[in-house]
Design a protein around this motif. Structure first.
Motif, short mmCIF file in Angstrom:
data_model
loop_
_atom_site.label_atom_id
_atom_site.label_comp_id
_atom_site.label_asym_id
_atom_site.label_seq_id
_atom_site.Cartn_x
_atom_site.Cartn_y
_atom_site.Cartn_z
N TYR A 175 -6.86 -15.02 -65.54
CA TYR A 175 -5.46 -14.60 -65.45
C TYR A 175 -4.70 -15.53 -64.51
O TYR A 175 -5.29 -16.17 -63.63
N ALA A 176 -3.38 -15.56 -64.67
CA ALA A 176 -2.48 -16.15 -63.69
C ALA A 176 -1.56 -15.06 -63.18
O ALA A 176 -1.11 -14.21 -63.94
N ALA A 177 -1.31 -15.07 -61.87
CA ALA A 177 -0.40 -14.11 -61.25
C ALA A 177 0.64 -14.87 -60.44
O ALA A 177 0.28 -15.71 -59.60
N TYR A 178 1.90 -14.60 -60.69
CA TYR A 178 3.01 -15.23 -59.97
C TYR A 178 3.67 -14.16 -59.11
O TYR A 178 4.04 -13.09 -59.61
N LEU A 179 3.84 -14.45 -57.82
CA LEU A 179 4.33 -13.46 -56.87
C LEU A 179 5.58 -13.96 -56.16
O LEU A 179 5.60 -15.10 -55.66
N TRP A 180 6.60 -13.09 -56.09
CA TRP A 180 7.82 -13.40 -55.35
C TRP A 180 8.05 -12.35 -54.28
O TRP A 180 7.81 -11.15 -54.50
N LYS A 181 8.58 -12.77 -53.16
CA LYS A 181 8.98 -11.86 -52.09
C LYS A 181 10.50 -11.74 -52.08
O LYS A 181 11.21 -12.75 -52.10
N ALA A 182 11.00 -10.52 -52.05
CA ALA A 182 12.44 -10.27 -51.91
C ALA A 182 12.70 -9.71 -50.51
O ALA A 182 12.31 -10.32 -49.52
N GLY A 183 13.31 -8.53 -50.42
CA GLY A 183 13.69 -7.99 -49.12
C GLY A 183 12.74 -6.95 -48.55
O GLY A 183 13.04 -6.35 -47.52
N GLY A 184 11.61 -6.72 -49.21
CA GLY A 184 10.65 -5.75 -48.71
C GLY A 184 10.78 -4.41 -49.39
O GLY A 184 11.59 -4.21 -50.32
N SER A 185 10.00 -3.45 -48.92
CA SER A 185 9.94 -2.14 -49.57
C SER A 185 9.80 -1.00 -48.57
O SER A 185 9.11 -0.01 -48.81
N LYS A 186 10.45 -1.13 -47.41
CA LYS A 186 10.35 -0.10 -46.38
C LYS A 186 11.25 1.10 -46.65
O LYS A 186 11.07 2.16 -46.04
N GLY A 187 12.24 0.95 -47.54
CA GLY A 187 13.16 2.04 -47.85
C GLY A 187 13.65 1.93 -49.27
O GLY A 187 13.16 1.12 -50.06
N LYS A 188 14.64 2.74 -49.64
CA LYS A 188 15.24 2.64 -50.97
C LYS A 188 16.09 1.38 -51.08
O LYS A 188 16.19 0.78 -52.15
N TYR A 189 16.72 0.98 -49.95
CA TYR A 189 17.57 -0.20 -49.90
C TYR A 189 16.98 -1.13 -48.85
O TYR A 189 16.81 -0.75 -47.69
N ASN A 190 16.68 -2.38 -49.24
CA ASN A 190 15.93 -3.28 -48.38
C ASN A 190 16.60 -4.64 -48.31
O ASN A 190 17.07 -5.18 -49.32
N TYR A 191 16.63 -5.19 -47.09
CA TYR A 191 17.21 -6.52 -46.88
C TYR A 191 16.40 -7.24 -45.81
O TYR A 191 16.28 -6.75 -44.67
N GLU A 192 15.83 -8.38 -46.16
CA GLU A 192 15.10 -9.24 -45.24
C GLU A 192 14.09 -8.46 -44.39
O GLU A 192 14.00 -8.63 -43.17
N GLY A 193 13.32 -7.59 -45.02
CA GLY A 193 12.27 -6.87 -44.33
C GLY A 193 12.69 -5.58 -43.66
O GLY A 193 11.84 -4.85 -43.13
N GLN A 194 13.98 -5.27 -43.67
CA GLN A 194 14.47 -4.01 -43.11
C GLN A 194 14.68 -3.00 -44.24
O GLN A 194 15.21 -3.35 -45.30
N GLY A 195 14.30 -1.75 -44.01
CA GLY A 195 14.44 -0.72 -45.02
C GLY A 195 15.39 0.38 -44.59
O GLY A 195 15.43 0.76 -43.41
N PHE A 196 16.16 0.90 -45.55
CA PHE A 196 17.17 1.92 -45.26
C PHE A 196 17.13 2.99 -46.36
O PHE A 196 16.80 2.71 -47.51
N ASN A 197 17.54 4.20 -46.00
CA ASN A 197 17.55 5.29 -46.97
C ASN A 197 18.76 5.27 -47.88
O ASN A 197 18.72 5.77 -49.00
N THR A 198 19.87 4.69 -47.40
CA THR A 198 21.10 4.64 -48.19
C THR A 198 21.69 3.24 -48.14
O THR A 198 21.43 2.46 -47.21
#
Length: 358
Positions: free
Chosen positions: A77-100
């Motif tokens: 298999y080949a697997a391609y992985l991308w990182k976005a803003g993370g998954s700590k909350g419903k709304y995520n930006y640069e590793g920070q997570g928020f509920n709204t």
């Protein structure tokens, strides 16, 4: 049996394909939920894989269930992985997570509330130039803020290096993909729903459709993308890439039908290139540095199809871009080709593909 790999990053999107035989493509992301699978090559609705079948990403791991499209004993298999803003909350930006979305706006200044629709969830990284968004349609063509700081652009004057893919989740529907350099019939029209031309990703070799009407469209100011009208309460996912200097290159290259004199400058050594002829007649293709570790890259995968990898005339990767080593129509005709390339040296946002026997 279940298998787990150390990926080196907390990935937010994984794209997996069997290389040694035919299979569907498997896409999971942290915004929809890692066990929710969609397929690049089909119209199929999102599937929820449970128990030993599920595929998960997170905590710097790629955890593979026993589903055949991701983990059959003896297959490669080949697997391609991308990182976005993370998954700590419903709304995520640069590793920070928020509920709204309002909390994210207050803490970061990134606003995804000022479109017609607010995403139900998102993960955004301006550093990586990548965002993942889920949203629900209202029955009319609507705007959704992307938060990526793309900036204003005109498709015929340089497309700002952007690519968008959208897929309906709750029912069968094809993939739509668009590039910032490919104009629609309303290119440059403020608020227009056809700024970009689009094409289907799955099992299609058609040319780009300029009559976009809101499918995989980014507005000329770069702030919003469109939700295809459809019916009320349909659910979708969107993936948006924005070019980042030294890490990613998204645009159009121009073939010259020569196997020795065509070079595409990226400003970095690629690890991954996905491309397709702009006009009709050819499949989407991927070449990477893991399956072909030498400079010359010939093993190709086909995002819109179930095919096993194929050893064909391809590309050669260099420290600053890639050379076209074929005059086949699929790669290097006297024609335009859309492409996305990602760097080999940045492990912060993208890992090299894994190519292992399980």
């Amino acid at each position: 049996r279940r298998t787990s790999y150390n990926t080196g990053i907390d990935a937010d999107l994984a794209v997996i394909k069997k290389t040694s035989g035919t299979s569907d493509w498997c896409l999971v992301d942290t915004v929809r939920g890692s066990s929710r699978r969609i397929e690049w090559n089909t119209d199929a609705a999102e599937a929820l894989d449970t128990g030993n079948n599920s595929v998960h990403i997170g905590n710097r791991r790629l955890n593979l269930g026993t589903i055949g499209d991701a983990n059959t004993s003896g297959s490669q298999y080949a697997a391609y992985l991308w990182k976005a803003g993370g998954s700590k909350g419903k709304y995520n930006y640069e590793g920070q997570g928020f509920n709204t979305a309002a909390e994210m706006l207050a803490a970061t200044g990134v606003d995804v509330t000022n479109g017609d629709i607010t995403p139900t969830k998102c993960s955004i990284s301006r550093k990586a130039g990548f965002g993942i968004y889920t949203y629900t349609s209202t029955g009319t063509i609507s705007t959704i803020a992307n938060g990526l700081d793309i900036g204003a652009f005109h498709p015929t004057e340089g497309g700002k290096g952007v690519c968008i893919m959208t897929k309906r989740r709750d029912s069968s529907r094809g993939w739509h993909i668009a590039f910032g350099d490919i104009p629609g019939s309303g290119a440059g029209s403020a608020g227009g729903v056809s700024n970009l031309g689009y094409v289907n990703l799955n099992q299609s070799t058609a040319g780009f459709d300029q009559g976009n009407n809101g499918r995989a469209n980014i507005t000329p100011d770069g702030k919003f993308f469109h939700c295809d009208g459809g019916s009320n309460s349909q659910t979708f996912v969107a993936y948006i890439w924005k070019e980042v200097e030294g890490f990613s290159r998204i645009g159009v290259y121009y073939g010259n039908n020569s196997a020795s004199n065509s070079f595409v400058h990226c400003g970095f050594r690629p690890a991954f290139v996905m491309w397709r002829k702009k006009s009709s007649g050819e499949n989407w293709r991927i070449i990477d540095s893991a399956r072909s570790p030498a400079n010359r890259k010939t093993y190709q995968l086909f995002p819109g199809q179930t095919y096993a990898q194929s050893d064909e005339g391809g590309m050669e990767f260099f420290f600053n871009g890639f050379a076209l080593r074929s005059n086949d129509g699929n790669t290097n005709d006297d024609a335009d080709y859309v492409f996305m390339a990602f760097a080999a040296v940045s492990y912060t946002h993208l890992t090299l593909p894994t190519n292992r026997e399980v």
